[in-house]
Write a protein that holds these residues in place. Structure first.
Motif, mmCIF file in Angstrom:
data_model
loop_
_atom_site.group_PDB
_atom_site.id
_atom_site.type_symbol
_atom_site.label_atom_id
_atom_site.label_comp_id
_atom_site.label_asym_id
_atom_site.label_seq_id
_atom_site.Cartn_x
_atom_site.Cartn_y
_atom_site.Cartn_z
ATOM 1 N N TRP A 78 35.355 69.503 99.708
ATOM 2 C CA TRP A 78 35.456 70.045 98.357
ATOM 3 C C TRP A 78 34.543 71.243 98.172
ATOM 4 N N ARG A 133 36.631 71.737 90.705
ATOM 5 C CA ARG A 133 36.626 71.324 92.110
ATOM 6 C C ARG A 133 37.873 71.855 92.807
ATOM 7 N N ILE A 134 37.707 72.327 94.033
ATOM 8 C CA ILE A 134 38.802 72.868 94.831
ATOM 9 C C ILE A 134 38.901 72.074 96.129
ATOM 10 N N ASP A 135 40.106 71.647 96.453
ATOM 11 C CA ASP A 135 40.377 70.951 97.707
ATOM 12 C C ASP A 135 40.450 71.997 98.818
ATOM 13 N N GLN A 191 43.636 71.778 101.317
ATOM 14 C CA GLN A 191 44.918 72.274 100.808
ATOM 15 C C GLN A 191 44.766 73.565 100.016
ATOM 16 N N LYS A 230 43.632 74.220 96.922
ATOM 17 C CA LYS A 230 44.170 74.161 95.569
ATOM 18 C C LYS A 230 43.208 73.389 94.674
ATOM 19 N N ALA A 287 41.429 70.649 92.393
ATOM 20 C CA ALA A 287 41.463 69.192 92.566
ATOM 21 C C ALA A 287 40.666 68.505 91.474
ATOM 22 N N GLY A 288 40.775 68.974 90.245
ATOM 23 C CA GLY A 288 40.127 68.299 89.130
ATOM 24 C C GLY A 288 38.981 69.098 88.551
ATOM 25 N N ASN A 337 33.319 60.828 93.068
ATOM 26 C CA ASN A 337 34.499 60.022 93.413
ATOM 27 C C ASN A 337 34.529 58.760 92.537
#
Length: 638
Positions: A439, A452-454, A457, A459, A461-462, A497
């Motif tokens: 992340w 947050r960026i994955d 992928q 993209k 992420a929340g 998490n």
């Protein structure tokens, strides 16, 4: 005390009568001449005779190698004082009654009886003084040799000639251990105990294994001490393998407590010494309660301080806007205000590459894959002094992009183009990468939220949008489990998490401007420049009531601007003095972090100076180098 007052009064009257030769017995009777002086001499005797008697008793007892029962000596000494005062006053009165007085009570007038006074006053004076001195000497000898003949307890106890004192040393020490953090014993000091050479008193020695970085409370009291507040016992401590321990006496209700800071896990030597002929002594040692006010003192490692850190400025480069150090600590990347990206190899600090960026950036981060993430302002969103629209490396406000660059297999020079662009439409205050490279977290400086960026992928992420409105700083723990953000006065804990706020902590700090946190839940907060102090919050001590204010003790004073936590979480590197106008030197210090920083303050274990102000710092994962935004590179050695 009242006996001393009587003796002083008699001394004053005696001095007056002896000096002017006149003693007024009553309203109509005044004695003059030699009889008055003899009476004055008797009134002078009680105070000096009492002092000489006390000196004689102590001298005889010391010469006989005996120890004194203090209460009994005080009681018999008072009886002796009363006897001396009574006899002296009686003799003075008898001399005055035996002497002629003036016929009308007026001093200085002639009286026929005065010329035929006789020898009686002289006989009383010489004989009485001789008898008084002889009786006093006899009483001193009787008291010094013992008073069993009076039916009272002996006031002196001779040492048994057959008893040989034990040599002072660890061979005579008693090994003890703390059960549930506590040990207690009743001590009786005898002639068999060793004598502490540094105190000249009988001593009891104890060897005890104690946990490091803890504070212990030691008591050694008698019943008399508990009732009167006297201090007949002393305590000192040291480490078995050498070194003195920081020991501090604190006067409590009922007596004296000794506080000992144990810097490391080790065996400690505790020596309790006592005055002669003390009754039973109550000895106890326990770990101090964490709410004990003794923690307010600045305790530090005295015997075995934290390992010294050697800080050495080794290179000076061009001042930069942002820096990122590779997780494997093999390279460091810095960006300048001209939009250049410079690459330095570690640990040799050679310049390996110079690149032109697609856009100037003000924040960077790097993962293990060699991906460089740079936050930059969008073009056309700010104006400089030239009036031209351009990107501002400082990024004061407005939307921004996060650019992704691949730094693998780059030539020494060239222009870098991003592989990917995240449009976040906000000003990015901070970029943080999770330890597992899963992340990328960023602090939205406009909308006050965490995004947050994955990275797998590429993209979003929340996000966490419930941050306090004035949130200005953020940090990530080394294990990647928690994010911490802070606004002007409050601290927020974010679980990664799932991505959500789990705790909000109110602090008494006015103006939080920086934050670092350990995996153990110890959060270090820097106050504003008006109060350059590092505070610490222990999340394990936070009140359950969300409206309650958490305790935030001062952990380190004189902390200005930048501070950064080492990867092993054992040290904090901080700017501890501002650049002076004359020398332009800024002090950077290595501060050791104890296991319980909430109760033990920072310990400075290394310093260095750089010749420019420092506003931000980056430290390599292996802890070997610190990059300062002024261009100074500091090498760290243990």
């Amino acid at each position: 005390m009242w006996l001393l007052v009587i003796e002083v009064v008699l001394l004053v009257f005696g001095t007056f009568a002896l000096s002017i030769g006149e003693f007024k017995v009553s309203g109509k009777r005044t004695v003059t001449g030699a009889p008055a002086r003899i009476a004055g001499f008797f009134l002078l005797l009680p105070l000096p005779l009492t002092l000489l008697a006390g000196f004689g008793i102590g001298l005889i007892i010391a010469a006989r190698g005996q120890r004194v029962q203090q209460d009994d000596v005080a009681r018999l000494g008072a009886l002796l004082e009363i006897g001396i005062c009574a006899i002296s006053l009686t003799l003075a009165v008898l001399v005055c009654l035996a002497a002629p007085a003036t016929s009308d009570g007026v001093p200085g007038r002639s009286d026929p009886a005065r010329r035929t006074a006789g020898a009686l006053p002289w006989i009383l004076g010489i004989g009485g003084s001789t008898a008084l001195v002889t009786a006093t000497l006899a009483a001193v000898i009787l008291i010094s040799l013992g008073n069993d003949w009076m039916g009272l307890p002996p006031i002196v106890k001779p040492l048994e000639p057959s008893v040989q004192p034990v040599p002072f040393g660890d061979s005579s020490a008693q090994k003890i251990s703390l059960e549930n953090g506590f040990f207690e014993a009743r001590l009786t000091f005898t002639g068999k105990d060793p004598v502490d050479p540094s105190r000249g008193r009988l001593a009891k020695l104890f060897l005890v294994s104690l946990g490091g970085q803890r504070l212990y409370r030691i008591q050694a009291r008698t019943k008399k001490e508990e009732s009167k507040g006297t201090i007949p016992t002393t305590v000192r401590a040291s480490v078995l393998n050498g070194g003195v321990v920081n020991l501090r006496p604190i006067l409590r209700q009922g007596g004296l407590d000794w506080y000992m800071y144990a810097p490391t896990d080790d065996t400690y030597r505790i020596v309790v010494t006592a005055a002669p002929n003390l009754p039973e002594v109550s000895f106890a040692i326990a770990e101090a309660a964490e709410d004990d006010d003794a923690y307010g003192f600045e305790w530090g490692p005295i015997t075995k301080p934290a390992a010294q850190i050697k800080l050495m400025p080794v290179k000076s480069i061009e001042p930069y806007i942002a820096a990122a150090i590779a997780p494997d600590s093999t390279s460091a990347w810095v960006t300048t205000s001209e939009g250049k990206l410079l690459c330095y190899s570690l640990p040799d600090l050679d310049l390996k590459g110079i690149y032109d960026l697609h856009k100037p950036c003000h924040m960077m981060a790097m993962d293990r894959r060699g991906k460089l993430y740079a936050a930059t302002r969008r073009e056309g969103t700010s104006k400089r002094a030239t009036g031209k629209k351009t990107a501002s490396p400082e990024g004061q406000a407005g939307p921004a992009d996060i650019l992704v660059y691949d730094t693998k297999d780059l030539p020494p020079k060239g222009t870098l183009k991003p592989q990917f662009v995240f449009s976040v439409d906000t000003f990015v205050r901070q970029l943080l990468i999770a330890p597992d490279d899963a992340w990328l977290y960023y602090l939205d400086g406009t909308n006050r939220k965490v995004g947050r960026i994955d990275l797998a992928q590429l993209k979003p992420a929340g996000e966490v949008a419930e941050l306090n409105p004035d949130t200005s700083c953020m940090c990530l723990t080394s294990d990647g489990k928690f994010l911490f953000t802070a606004d002007y006065r409050e601290l927020q804990q974010i679980d990664t998490n799932p991505l959500q706020i789990t705790k909000t902590v109110r602090t008494p700090i006015q103006g939080i401007s920086g934050i670092q946190a350990t995996d153990k839940g110890q959060v270090f907060l820097r106050a504003s420049y008006l109060d350059p102090v590092l505070f610490v919050v222990d999340l394990g001590r936070v009140p359950a009531d969300p409206n309650a204010t958490a305790g935030t003790p001062r952990w380190s004073s004189n902390t200005f601007g930048a501070f950064v936590l080492s990867a092993d979480q054992g040290h904090m590197f901080a700017v501890t003095s501002l650049a002076l106008e004359k020398t332009r030197q800024t002090e950077i210090s290595a501060l050791s972090i104890s296991e319980r920083p909430f109760v033990f303050r920072a310990y400075t274990c290394g310093t260095c100076y750089v010749c420019a102000p420092v506003r931000s710092m980056e430290i390599s994962r292996d802890g070997s180098f610190i990059f300062c935004d002024c261009g100074a590179i500091v090498k760290v050695e243990k």
